[in-house]
Design a protein around this motif. Structure first.
Motif, PDB file in Angstrom:
ATOM      1  N   PHE A 222      43.798 -72.833-110.041  1.00 34.00           N
ATOM      2  CA  PHE A 222      42.738 -73.781-109.682  1.00 34.00           C
ATOM      3  C   PHE A 222      42.330 -74.570-110.921  1.00 34.00           C
ATOM      4  O   PHE A 222      42.123 -73.999-111.993  1.00 34.00           O
ATOM      5  CB  PHE A 222      41.517 -73.072-109.106  1.00 34.00           C
TER       6      PHE A 222
ATOM      7  N   TRP B 281      39.747 -78.119-112.045  1.00 36.85           N
ATOM      8  CA  TRP B 281      38.752 -79.087-111.606  1.00 36.85           C
ATOM      9  C   TRP B 281      39.380 -80.470-111.511  1.00 36.85           C
ATOM     10  O   TRP B 281      40.471 -80.703-112.051  1.00 36.85           O
ATOM     11  CB  TRP B 281      37.577 -79.099-112.573  1.00 36.85           C
TER      12      TRP B 281
ATOM     13  N   THR C   5      34.504 -68.739-109.309  1.00 35.30           N
ATOM     14  CA  THR C   5      35.571 -69.532-108.683  1.00 35.30           C
ATOM     15  C   THR C   5      36.398 -68.667-107.739  1.00 35.30           C
ATOM     16  O   THR C   5      36.797 -69.116-106.660  1.00 35.30           O
ATOM     17  CB  THR C   5      36.466 -70.158-109.770  1.00 35.30           C
TER      18      THR C   5
ATOM     19  N   ARG D 177      34.433 -68.335-104.560  1.00 38.76           N
ATOM     20  CA  ARG D 177      34.397 -69.606-103.814  1.00 38.76           C
ATOM     21  C   ARG D 177      35.744 -69.895-103.169  1.00 38.76           C
ATOM     22  O   ARG D 177      35.816 -70.455-102.063  1.00 38.76           O
ATOM     23  CB  ARG D 177      33.983 -70.738-104.744  1.00 38.76           C
ATOM     24  N   LEU D 178      36.838 -69.518-103.828  1.00 34.50           N
ATOM     25  CA  LEU D 178      38.159 -69.665-103.219  1.00 34.50           C
ATOM     26  C   LEU D 178      38.312 -68.713-102.030  1.00 34.50           C
ATOM     27  O   LEU D 178      38.841 -69.089-100.984  1.00 34.50           O
ATOM     28  CB  LEU D 178      39.248 -69.383-104.261  1.00 34.50           C
TER      29      LEU D 178
ATOM     30  N   VAL E 275      35.196 -72.235 -99.863  1.00 34.35           N
ATOM     31  CA  VAL E 275      34.389 -73.339-100.382  1.00 34.35           C
ATOM     32  C   VAL E 275      35.253 -74.248-101.256  1.00 34.35           C
ATOM     33  O   VAL E 275      35.077 -75.464-101.282  1.00 34.35           O
ATOM     34  CB  VAL E 275      33.193 -72.800-101.196  1.00 34.35           C
ATOM     35  N   LEU E 276      36.213 -73.637-101.977  1.00 37.42           N
ATOM     36  CA  LEU E 276      37.188 -74.375-102.772  1.00 37.42           C
ATOM     37  C   LEU E 276      38.583 -74.094-102.236  1.00 37.42           C
ATOM     38  O   LEU E 276      38.836 -73.023-101.657  1.00 37.42           O
ATOM     39  CB  LEU E 276      37.120 -73.960-104.247  1.00 37.42           C
ATOM     40  N   ALA E 277      39.484 -75.044-102.443  1.00 39.39           N
ATOM     41  CA  ALA E 277      40.882 -74.860-102.070  1.00 39.39           C
ATOM     42  C   ALA E 277      41.702 -74.688-103.342  1.00 39.39           C
ATOM     43  O   ALA E 277      41.468 -75.397-104.336  1.00 39.39           O
ATOM     44  CB  ALA E 277      41.387 -76.060-101.282  1.00 39.39           C
ATOM     45  N   PRO E 278      42.661 -73.753-103.366  1.00 37.62           N
ATOM     46  CA  PRO E 278      43.447 -73.556-104.582  1.00 37.62           C
ATOM     47  C   PRO E 278      44.304 -74.769-104.904  1.00 37.62           C
ATOM     48  O   PRO E 278      44.789 -75.464-104.009  1.00 37.62           O
ATOM     49  CB  PRO E 278      44.295 -72.327-104.262  1.00 37.62           C
ATOM     50  N   THR E 279      44.486 -75.020-106.188  1.00 35.47           N
ATOM     51  CA  THR E 279      45.387 -76.078-106.630  1.00 35.47           C
ATOM     52  C   THR E 279      46.832 -75.672-106.387  1.00 35.47           C
ATOM     53  O   THR E 279      47.687 -76.505-106.100  1.00 35.47           O
ATOM     54  CB  THR E 279      45.166 -76.359-108.136  1.00 35.47           C
TER      55      THR E 279
END
Length: 535
Positions: free
Chosen positions: A15, A17, A48, A51-52, A56-60
């Motif tokens: 991940f 930013w 993080t 949140r993944l 809430v967040l999507a992995p890179t």
């Protein structure tokens, strides 16, 4: 026995930013059913990870899989102050439909809304009371609750949803002692899967395993915090011994090579002597010469390989040693003679209505405790003059330093050095840098913008700016200073307070920290409590 299937799994997860700053790279994580804690240095990526996992967040890159419904309580809960509590808890539509039916409604839509949730209000009140909140909160708005109550409401919302996987990020922040005890019970009795990020050692005693996020990977340890600390200490002791042995081996290699060269030289001299005196047949002397050359080449290869292996062993051993350095400071200018007046109050009543009688002399160390909403932060804000008292007066007789919960003391656009130097304008620049080095800001690190620091670095920079100010603060006011601290930052705070020789007033719900900070007196703002007591 077959392996327990993972409820949460990360496979080569990365991940970054949007600006390209990396947080995680190729992270593999397997979380089985049960209660687990996640620890690690500030900035390692713990939040993080949660949140993944919560989506809430999507992995890179890579993949995240979660088995079942997820409930997530973030570290900083954002609330709409105008929102009714019942809506925040997600029960408002059912509650309205039940009341409409009880009032005589026969609308099928009301019955569809209720479904099987006829007891939703009773369950909501039960969960609120379980967390120490009154049932009448259901009829209030979020703007009417304190920070600690908001955290508990967030947890109540999750408990009502009954998720398969519960994710909690620093859930004890802003909770008073009673609320913490209730949270401990929730964690200890959670029947499904739970992953909690916390610096609270007592909370971490309630989990079955602890994962340490370090150097981009997670290492799991069985048991609660004490078992984790013992295992890490044993590992670090073994790693330190391995480093000592590897360094000793590396130092020995040149001596071994010198000895090998001596033996080879001795053989060459013997061969030269035989050749000069013709004491051996020519064919024998030729064979001896070839053997000596081959032996020399073999010795060289062997010792080069040994040297490489010694370097590799040392690097491997050093990589297993944690570099959680501690700060070492001396702050003689903060000293206050015993008996000297530091803080006096006269008939002080705070804006919250709490009456406070607080006089400090010399290096007194006082803890301010009490339930959420009792006025602890208001007391500190009144002492520094940010808020006026409702009545009475407060007077500070020495230079004061104030560390608010928000950690907003520093300018993000200025460097660490610039922030600290601005609070000591008469200090020599070389002296400022020398003092910063004792807070582990050495060389170019001190010239980094504060906005680019990790959480732990920012906390150390804030401590440095507070304690290195001129005039030196002889009264320190700290508001929940251990919120969000990793263990290394916690140790840095305790070390800094040990070096401070003035008076201290600290708001905290953490009894372990209060003991470590050397608090000797308690001011309790709770209703029906004695104003002061001894630790």
């Amino acid at each position: 026995m077959p392996a327990t299937p993972a409820v949460l799994s990360f496979s080569s997860v990365g991940f970054s930013w949007p600006d390209g700053s990396p947080v995680l790279a190729d992270l593999d994580l397997l979380l089985p059913p049960g209660r687990a804690g996640l620890v690690g240095a500030n900035g390692a990526g713990k939040s993080t990870v949660l949140r993944l996992a919560a989506g809430v967040l999507a992995p890179t890159s890579g993949h995240v899989q979660v088995g079942g419904e997820v409930g997530y309580l973030p570290q900083d809960l954002t609330l709409d102050v105008a929102q009714p509590v019942e809506e925040f808890l997600g029960i408002a539509p059912v509650r309205r439909a039940v009341r409409a039916i009880e009032a005589g409604s026969v609308d099928p839509a009301d019955y569809d809304t209720v479904g099987d949730a006829w007891d939703v209000e009773e369950r909501a009140v039960s969960e609120l009371e379980r967390l120490g909140l009154p049932g009448e909160l259901l009829d209030r708005r979020l703007g009417e609750v304190s920070g600690g109550e908001a955290v508990r409401l967030g947890l109540a919302r999750l408990l009502l949803a009954r998720p398969d996987v519960l994710l909690l990020d620093e859930p004890t922040n802003n909770l008073d002692a009673a609320a913490r005890a209730r949270l401990y019970d929730v964690v200890a009795s959670w029947p499904r899967t739970l992953l909690v990020i916390s610096h609270d050692r007592e909370l971490l005693e309630r989990v079955d395993r602890i994962g340490e996020l370090r150097a981009g990977g997670v290492r799991w340890y069985g048991g609660g915090y004490r078992a984790y600390a013992e295992q890490v200490a044993a590992e670090q002791s073994a790693a330190a011994q391995a480093v000592t042995a590897a360094r000793s081996d590396l130092r020995r290699q040149p001596a071994d090579r010198v000895e090998a060269e001596r033996v080879l030289a001795q053989r060459r001299r013997y061969g030269a002597k035989m050749n000069a005196t013709k004491r051996e047949p020519k064919i024998v002397m030729g064979a001896r010469k070839r053997s000596a050359q081959e032996s020399a080449a073999k010795y060289q290869r062997v010792h080069e390989a040994r040297l490489v292996e010694a370097h590799e062993r040392l690097e491997s051993a050093e990589s297993r040693v944690h570099e959680d350095r501690t700060i070492h400071v001396d702050l003689p200018a903060t000293a206050v003679p015993r008996g000297r007046e530091v803080l006096t109050t006269r008939s002080l009543v705070l804006r919250t209505g709490a009456a406070v009688d607080l006089d400090l002399h010399g290096p007194d160390r006082v803890a301010v405790v009490g339930p959420n909403g009792s006025g602890k932060t208001t007391l500190l804000e009144t002492v520094v003059g940010h808020l006026p008292p409702a009545s009475g007066s407060v007077r500070v007789h020495v230079p004061v330093g104030y560390l608010a919960q928000r950690l907003d003391l520093l300018d993000d656009d200025r460097t660490v050095y610039e922030n600290v130097a601005a609070r000591a304008p008469q200090a020599d620049p070389t002296a400022v840098r020398a003092r910063l080095a004792r807070f582990l800001f050495r060389g170019r690190v001190a010239d980094r913008p504060v906005g680019a620091l990790s959480g732990g670095e920012r906390f150390r920079a804030t401590l440095a700016a507070l304690l290195l100010a001129e005039p030196a603060p002889q009264l320190l006011l700290l508001d929940e200073p251990t919120n969000n601290l990793d263990f290394a930052s916690y140790d840095a705070l305790v070390a800094a307070l040990a070096a401070h020789r003035g008076a201290l007033v600290v708001v905290s719900h953490d009894p372990v920290f209060l003991a470590d900070a050397g608090v000797d007196r308690v001011v309790d703002l709770g209703p029906g409590q004695d104003t002061e007591g001894q630790m």
